[in-house]
Design a protein around this motif. Structure first.
Motif, mmCIF file in Angstrom:
data_model
loop_
_atom_site.group_PDB
_atom_site.id
_atom_site.type_symbol
_atom_site.label_atom_id
_atom_site.label_comp_id
_atom_site.label_asym_id
_atom_site.label_seq_id
_atom_site.Cartn_x
_atom_site.Cartn_y
_atom_site.Cartn_z
ATOM 1 N N TYR A 1 30.070 86.719 10.129
ATOM 2 C CA TYR A 1 29.644 85.996 11.331
ATOM 3 C C TYR A 1 30.080 84.531 11.289
ATOM 4 C CZ TYR A 1 26.656 89.800 13.045
ATOM 5 O OH TYR A 1 26.189 90.992 13.541
ATOM 6 N N LEU A 2 29.861 83.878 10.158
ATOM 7 C CA LEU A 2 30.145 82.443 10.032
ATOM 8 C C LEU A 2 30.971 82.180 8.771
ATOM 9 C CD1 LEU A 2 26.535 81.131 10.835
ATOM 10 C CD2 LEU A 2 28.423 81.404 12.450
ATOM 11 N N PRO A 3 32.124 82.787 8.606
ATOM 12 C CA PRO A 3 32.902 82.599 7.374
ATOM 13 C C PRO A 3 33.365 81.155 7.221
ATOM 14 C CG PRO A 3 34.210 83.742 9.036
ATOM 15 C CD PRO A 3 32.814 83.671 9.564
ATOM 16 N N GLY A 4 33.221 80.635 6.004
ATOM 17 C CA GLY A 4 33.666 79.274 5.713
ATOM 18 C C GLY A 4 32.647 78.198 6.018
ATOM 19 N N GLU B 1 40.816 78.311 21.606
ATOM 20 C CA GLU B 1 40.545 76.925 21.244
ATOM 21 C C GLU B 1 40.591 76.731 19.731
ATOM 22 O OE1 GLU B 1 40.392 73.167 22.107
ATOM 23 O OE2 GLU B 1 40.268 74.674 23.710
ATOM 24 N N HIS B 2 40.206 77.773 19.001
ATOM 25 C CA HIS B 2 40.273 77.709 17.533
ATOM 26 C C HIS B 2 41.714 77.506 17.065
ATOM 27 C CE1 HIS B 2 39.334 78.685 13.327
ATOM 28 N NE2 HIS B 2 40.427 79.438 13.349
ATOM 29 N N LEU B 3 42.652 78.218 17.671
ATOM 30 C CA LEU B 3 44.058 78.069 17.301
ATOM 31 C C LEU B 3 44.569 76.665 17.618
ATOM 32 C CD1 LEU B 3 45.480 81.523 18.494
ATOM 33 C CD2 LEU B 3 44.947 80.808 16.152
ATOM 34 N N ILE B 4 44.133 76.125 18.751
ATOM 35 C CA ILE B 4 44.554 74.759 19.133
ATOM 36 C C ILE B 4 44.040 73.741 18.121
ATOM 37 C CG2 ILE B 4 44.290 72.952 20.872
ATOM 38 C CD1 ILE B 4 44.138 75.195 22.983
ATOM 39 N N SER C 1 39.207 81.220 4.537
ATOM 40 C CA SER C 1 38.135 82.128 4.939
ATOM 41 C C SER C 1 38.704 83.301 5.718
ATOM 42 C CB SER C 1 37.108 81.393 5.814
ATOM 43 O OG SER C 1 36.560 80.300 5.120
ATOM 44 N N PRO C 2 38.083 84.468 5.596
ATOM 45 C CA PRO C 2 38.519 85.604 6.423
ATOM 46 C C PRO C 2 38.216 85.340 7.892
ATOM 47 C CG PRO C 2 36.464 86.118 5.293
ATOM 48 C CD PRO C 2 36.918 84.795 4.757
ATOM 49 N N PRO C 3 38.927 85.986 8.799
ATOM 50 C CA PRO C 3 38.637 85.789 10.232
ATOM 51 C C PRO C 3 37.233 86.262 10.562
ATOM 52 C CG PRO C 3 40.113 87.650 9.905
ATOM 53 C CD PRO C 3 39.995 86.979 8.591
ATOM 54 N N ARG C 4 36.558 85.519 11.429
ATOM 55 C CA ARG C 4 35.198 85.930 11.769
ATOM 56 C C ARG C 4 35.233 87.075 12.773
ATOM 57 N NH1 ARG C 4 33.489 80.213 14.127
ATOM 58 N NH2 ARG C 4 35.095 79.903 15.687
ATOM 59 N N LEU C 5 34.183 87.868 12.731
ATOM 60 C CA LEU C 5 34.056 89.018 13.609
ATOM 61 C C LEU C 5 32.948 88.741 14.618
ATOM 62 C CD1 LEU C 5 34.380 91.786 10.892
ATOM 63 C CD2 LEU C 5 36.158 90.923 12.417
#
Length: 472
Positions: free
Chosen positions: A190-193, A328-331, A347-351
């Motif tokens: 849920y909140l990786p990293g 927005e995360h990619l930006i 961190s792994p991608p969040r789901l």
């Protein structure tokens, strides 16, 4: 996780405090610790001198900081509906726990540098809740065990203070072992990293929140930009503690329900709603002339905008989607790399929510099938329908003969045959199968369309209208 022997549990406070004998027993060895566990099975508020005080429905001592005042009365039928819905939706919860490791995590001594920090934080977690009101009580012991186990499970991350309130909320609703594995899911999926050493993920999400605010509330965005207030100054505790230290408790529980179901977009939506209603009009901005006044406004939010019914309605209606957040995360990630270089924490991608997590689990999963839970006689009316008079036995025989002659019935049903009102489970209800020649081979009969259980429907992505129906 098996109970620890007390050797690595919370240290005993000073002997001069009340109930010193009980707490001292924690440091006296396994037998004393076992006795203390038995003595702490009841309410810690009774053991700490609060037996005469009233406890609200969430477990907080009435009149304390954590307790709520006059609560909005929710109709009983609404509460029952919510209860039934979540019981059904969480039917697959065990599948989240598929990768369980051995229970040595609870028995291992742990890293002393983390144990000392964890112990210092125990008494700060909801001290007015009956589970955690007593130093060395069962609530604090379980909290210590869960947090220590995480430092062993993820030694490269260790312990972050914001994990303590998350684990404490989980312990209010489930045993320690389940709370530990739920904490793992939150931190990893849920909140990786969020709880890594450099807090890079939370910094990125702060920039994402600020960018989304420009679309949701230009007035609030402009004011915060003019005051040069970094998002980390107001959103860090909101996001890292999932609003458990910010909202009234009834609102916390509703937000967590939505968060587990739909993922981090709920956390973003709640933050945007709070910013919009705290700083979203010229009149409100006028009262916040400087940084100090603005930060104080965000730390002392109006009770109205945090009230359960108002907040949930606003969150459901706010048009912020997973796709917008990821774009927005990619930006923001590209800007980070241009100005600061590569992220140190990989961190792994969040789901985004329960369905995404279940879909990402490796290995086949058995399909959900309806199972009998309520049985009615064949001739009984369905709930909500008008009862029809039972035809005479002779008329039933004639009717069956006619149907058999037309090829509509292969054999008469058994006299005691029951029909099933669908519910989630293991077995399928009996279905009538017509002869092969009763329908074309290239099309399925209309009356044989597969029935979809309520739980299966809940696994699909929620649209705006479906979210409103689900959460309200």
């Amino acid at each position: 996780m098996a109970k620890s022997n007390g050797e690595n549990g919370p240290r005993a406070p000073a002997a001069g405090e009340s109930l010193s004998g009980t707490r001292e027993s924690l440091a006296q060895g396994p037998d004393a610790a076992t006795t203390d566990e038995l003595s702490s099975l009841g309410s810690d508020s009774e053991a700490n001198g609060f037996a005469e005080r009233r406890i609200d429905k969430f477990g907080f001592i009435v009149g304390s900081q954590g307790a709520e005042g006059a609560l909005e009365e929710v109709p009983l039928e609404v509460l029952r509906q919510r209860e039934s819905k979540w019981l059904d939706m969480l039917n697959n919860w065990d599948k989240w726990m598929a990768k369980k490791h051995k229970k040595e995590l609870d028995m291992s001594p742990g890293d002393p540098k983390w144990l000392d920090v964890i112990e210092r934080d125990l008494h700060r977690q909801f001290p007015f809740h009956e589970m955690f009101v007593s130093r060395g009580g069962h609530g604090q012991q379980d909290l210590f065990r869960v947090l220590k186990a995480y430092t062993l499970y993820r030694p490269e991350e260790g312990y972050c203070q914001a994990q303590a309130p998350i684990a404490a909320v989980l312990l209010m609703h489930m045993p320690a072992e389940q709370a530990f594995w739920c904490l793992v899911q939150i931190c990893e999926k849920y909140l990786p990293g969020y709880y890594s050493e450099k807090l890079e993920a939370i910094q990125l999400d702060g920039e994402i929140l600020f960018s989304l605010l420009q679309k949701v509330s230009p007035v609030a965005h402009k004011h915060l930009s003019r005051q040069k207030i970094d998002p980390l100054l107001y959103m860090t505790e909101w996001f890292m503690c999932a609003f458990s230290r910010t909202l009234p408790w009834s609102s916390v529980l509703r937000v967590w329900d939505m968060f587990f179901c739909e993922g981090v977009k709920i956390i973003f939506r709640v933050g945007l709603v709070l910013l919009k209603h705290a700083l979203g009009s010229p009149e409100k901005v006028k009262a916040c002339q400087g940084q100090y006044e603005t930060i104080e406004r965000l730390r002392s939010l109006s009770p109205k905008i945090m009230q359960e019914a108002f907040l949930v309605q606003e969150v459901v209606e706010l048009p912020v989607t997973e796709r917008q957040i990821e774009r927005e995360h990619l930006i923001q990630l590209r800007r980070w790399q241009e100005t600061r270089g590569e992220l140190q924490c990989r961190s792994p991608p969040r789901l985004h929510g329960a369905k995404a997590i279940l879909d990402a689990e490796p290995g086949p999963r058995p399909a959900l099938q309806p199972s009998p839970s309520i049985r009615l006689p064949l001739d009984a009316p369905l709930p909500g329908s008008k009862a029809k008079p039972k035809p005479p036995k002779q008329a039933q025989k004639e009717q069956r003969k006619q149907m058999k002659g037309r090829g509509q019935l292969e054999k008469p049903p058994a006299p005691n045959q029951a029909m099933v009102v669908a519910a989630a489970g293991d077995a399928c209800p009996p279905q009538h199968v017509p002869p092969k020649d009763s329908a074309p081979k290239d099309s399925a009969p209309q009356d044989l369309a597969p029935q979809v259980s309520a739980h299966h429907r809940s696994q699909e992505s929620l649209t705006s209208q479906e979210s409103e129906d689900t959460y309200l």
